[in-house]
Design a protein around this motif. Sequence first.
Motif, PDB file in Angstrom:
ATOM      1  N   THR A   1       0.856  -1.081  -0.013  1.00  0.00           N
ATOM      2  CA  THR A   1      -0.023  -0.162   0.010  1.00  0.00           C
ATOM      3  C   THR A   1       1.001   1.108  -0.045  1.00  0.00           C
ATOM      4  O   THR A   1       1.875   1.511   1.301  1.00  0.00           O
ATOM      5  CB  THR A   1      -0.876  -0.049   1.042  1.00  0.00           C
ATOM      6  OG1 THR A   1      -1.657  -1.252   1.498  1.00  0.00           O
ATOM      7  CG2 THR A   1      -2.032   1.187   1.042  1.00  0.00           C
TER       8      THR A   1
ATOM      9  N   THR B   1       3.095   2.753   2.875  1.00  0.00           N
ATOM     10  CA  THR B   1       2.404   2.928   4.109  1.00  0.00           C
ATOM     11  C   THR B   1       1.916   1.683   4.724  1.00  0.00           C
ATOM     12  O   THR B   1       1.705   1.711   6.012  1.00  0.00           O
ATOM     13  CB  THR B   1       1.020   3.905   3.664  1.00  0.00           C
ATOM     14  OG1 THR B   1       0.283   3.033   2.630  1.00  0.00           O
ATOM     15  CG2 THR B   1       1.352   5.161   3.252  1.00  0.00           C
ATOM     16  N   ALA B   2       1.895   0.513   3.984  1.00  0.00           N
ATOM     17  CA  ALA B   2       1.730  -0.695   4.407  1.00  0.00           C
ATOM     18  C   ALA B   2       2.440  -1.749   3.916  1.00  0.00           C
ATOM     19  O   ALA B   2       2.494  -1.578   2.448  1.00  0.00           O
ATOM     20  CB  ALA B   2       0.290  -0.972   4.615  1.00  0.00           C
TER      21      ALA B   2
ATOM     22  N   GLU C   1       1.664  -5.209   4.314  1.00  0.00           N
ATOM     23  CA  GLU C   1       1.004  -6.639   4.299  1.00  0.00           C
ATOM     24  C   GLU C   1       0.341  -6.833   2.851  1.00  0.00           C
ATOM     25  O   GLU C   1       0.060  -6.118   2.287  1.00  0.00           O
ATOM     26  CB  GLU C   1      -0.142  -6.494   5.454  1.00  0.00           C
ATOM     27  CG  GLU C   1       0.341  -6.715   6.639  1.00  0.00           C
ATOM     28  CD  GLU C   1       0.199  -5.516   7.502  1.00  0.00           C
ATOM     29  OE1 GLU C   1      -0.772  -4.627   7.145  1.00  0.00           O
ATOM     30  OE2 GLU C   1       1.084  -4.952   8.252  1.00  0.00           O
TER      31      GLU C   1
END
Length: 157
Positions: A75, A108-109, A111
């Motif tokens: 992300t 930002t992420a 996963e």
Amino acid sequence: MAHFSMQFGRTEHGKIYKERPSVYGLCARNDEKIALVKVGDATRFHYDLPGGGVESGESDAEAVVREFDEETGLTVWPVRQLNRAGQFWINDGVPTNSLSVFFEVELTATEGSPIEPDHELVWVPVEEALKKVRHDAHSWAILSWLRERTINLRGRR
């Protein structure tokens, strides 16, 4: 239509090149490595900056966020637009001119995993990425980003 300051690739005589609005993101990790996607299988593959075509009704910024998620599972948030360039190439047998907008994006992420099964996220040193990417427009975008960061770092000393 937006202005594209650079055009890369060569056309083949007699072929009509379809214009394809595209976006790509440049995501750095510790200013040492950048995200690329390795596309293909174990025997035939190439490297690209994460990104692709802009869908109808989608902004360039929305497209780069979506494409990053689909191709890498990451992300990101578009920090700023870097530059624009066209790239003539043959895309699955179709003569194409990718009219690409390049963004610097912030992670930002982390996963998730790529939705596209033939895409693998790889973190590559910047100098190596310049040589690995298949499109000259991608190499130019990386080089432009690197030069700008180097100049800005010098100015802060």
